[in-house]
Scaffold this motif. Structure first.
Motif, short mmCIF file in Angstrom:
data_model
loop_
_atom_site.label_atom_id
_atom_site.label_comp_id
_atom_site.label_asym_id
_atom_site.label_seq_id
_atom_site.Cartn_x
_atom_site.Cartn_y
_atom_site.Cartn_z
N HIS A 37 -72.81 46.76 107.11
CA HIS A 37 -72.52 46.42 105.71
C HIS A 37 -72.90 44.95 105.52
CE1 HIS A 37 -69.35 45.81 102.30
NE2 HIS A 37 -70.59 45.92 101.83
N GLY A 40 -72.24 59.99 108.18
CA GLY A 40 -71.90 60.47 106.85
C GLY A 40 -70.49 61.04 106.80
N MET A 66 -73.67 51.38 111.93
CA MET A 66 -73.86 51.17 110.50
C MET A 66 -73.49 49.74 110.17
SD MET A 66 -71.97 53.09 107.31
CE MET A 66 -70.36 52.41 107.78
N GLU A 117 -67.74 58.06 107.83
CA GLU A 117 -68.56 56.97 107.32
C GLU A 117 -67.94 56.34 106.07
OE1 GLU A 117 -72.76 56.95 107.95
OE2 GLU A 117 -73.10 56.86 105.80
N THR A 140 -76.35 54.61 109.91
CA THR A 140 -75.33 55.61 109.59
C THR A 140 -74.55 55.98 110.83
OG1 THR A 140 -74.95 57.87 108.76
CG2 THR A 140 -77.02 57.46 109.91
N GLN A 180 -66.99 52.49 105.63
CA GLN A 180 -67.57 51.70 104.54
C GLN A 180 -66.49 50.99 103.74
OE1 GLN A 180 -70.00 54.45 102.32
NE2 GLN A 180 -71.80 54.09 103.59
N ARG A 227 -73.08 62.51 114.48
CA ARG A 227 -73.69 61.46 115.31
C ARG A 227 -72.72 61.12 116.43
NH1 ARG A 227 -77.59 57.02 113.20
NH2 ARG A 227 -78.56 57.77 115.12
N GLY A 269 -81.22 53.29 113.74
CA GLY A 269 -79.90 52.76 113.44
C GLY A 269 -79.03 52.55 114.66
#
Length: 337
Positions: free
Chosen positions: A49, A61, A47, A65, A58, A69, A41, A6
């Motif tokens: 979309h 999380g 990440m 995150e 990611t 999002q 991280r 990622g």
């Protein structure tokens, strides 16, 4: 070794992004540029979309995150624009207690050339490079990928093994491409002892020796490769880059000088040569006589290794590794955030 999944070091990840752009679809890319404190991280995590509502990759999380999002969804409805923000623990309430600088931007099909030509060409060439994102104007983020040989010699981004966020310039630089190689020229007792030590601290190790009985892969199980060839032309087997490390431990000062003279044209991040102070002075003087810059000879670590009173090959290997680890750390910014 860092988790590359990622990130732009993840070839499958990059190819997926390119396939979306080639199909005429946009996506929103969230990136961690810097962190403070404890975070799941760190810089370089990304990440995506997609238009169909799915996510890939990611940034750790949790609340960071989730916020990214929710905001990335707004790009497709026109409610959000490119943005960069410190998501602090006060805003996120994350138990880890850290902060993350996150940039969120929309990538449209008209930007596919960066992925198809600039990025993928450098990845396929398997050469070290740097991706640079300039966020001084978030409405028009400038992104480029440059091979390390395009940078000035004293640019820290060439040798750094971690991403760098420049707060003043609002610029993010991420080193990409193959992991740095530690080239050991000379596979004698010290070279043999040094190979597993450097491999254990994250280096790919390649050994070169001109003695057939020494250049045996079975004797260097931790090495990525072992080459048997004359020291007169190291380019026959390897291409040293400015991000690599070179340790010269051949079986004679004449061979050491021969290798050092060739390394001058590559100018790797670190060059060390085994030997006494007297031998080091002689080698540097000879190199200058042969046209090598005196300034460059002063950057050679010789005598090699940290002074820990090492005597045995194993102890000398530890001292060399310590010096190399310190050198690598010096290329990183004092504060990663």
């Amino acid at each position: 070794m860092a988790d590359l999944q990622g990130t732009l070091c993840d070839e499958h990840f990059v190819r997926r992004l390119l396939s979306e752009l080639e199909a005429g679809r946009s996506f929103v890319l969230s990136t961690i540029f810097a962190t403070k404190g404890s975070m799941p991280r760190h810089a370089g995590a990304r990440m995506v979309h997609f238009e169909d509502g799915s996510f890939l990759g990611t940034i750790g999380g949790g609340s960071v995150e989730l916020i990214a999002q929710e905001r990335s969804k707004g790009f497709f409805t026109g409610e959000e624009n490119n943005q960069i923000e410190w998501m602090t623990r006060e805003k996120t309430g994350m138990a880890c207690g850290g902060d993350a600088l996150v940039g969120i931007r929309k990538v449209t099909p008209d930007q596919k050339d960066f992925f198809a030509k600039d990025l993928m060409n450098l990845i396929d060439a398997k050469k070290p490079f740097v991706v640079i994102e300039n966020w001084s104007d978030p409405s028009h983020v400038l992104v480029e990928a440059k091979a390390v040989d395009m940078f000035p010699q004293d640019d820290i981004r060439v040798c750094s093994d971690v991403p760098i966020w420049d707060e003043e310039a609002a610029t993010y630089s991420e080193p990409l491409g193959p992991e740095p190689v530690a080239y050991i020229f000379g596979g004698g007792h010290v070279g043999r002892a040094l190979t597993p030590v450097l491999a254990s601290v994250g280096f790919r190790v390649i050994v070169l020796d001109d003695r057939e009985g020494v250049a045996q892969k079975k004797d260097f199980p931790s090495a990525e490769a072992v080459y048997h060839n004359d020291f007169s032309d190291i380019s026959t087997d390897v291409t040293v880059t400015r991000r690599d490390y070179a340790i010269v431990t051949t079986h004679g000062h004449a061979f050491d000088i021969k290798v050092l003279q060739q390394l001058y044209s590559y100018k790797p991040a670190y060059v060390g040569c085994i030997g006494s102070k007297r031998k080091a002075a002689f080698a540097k003087h000879t190199l200058v006589e042969r046209g090598v810059s005196k300034g460059w000879t002063q950057t050679i670590h010789s005598p090699i290794g940290d002074d820990i009173k090492a005597i045995t090959p194993s102890e000398i290997a530890i001292s060399i590794a310590a010096e190399i680890i310190r050198c690598r750390a010096n290329f990183r910014p004092e504060k990663l955030h």
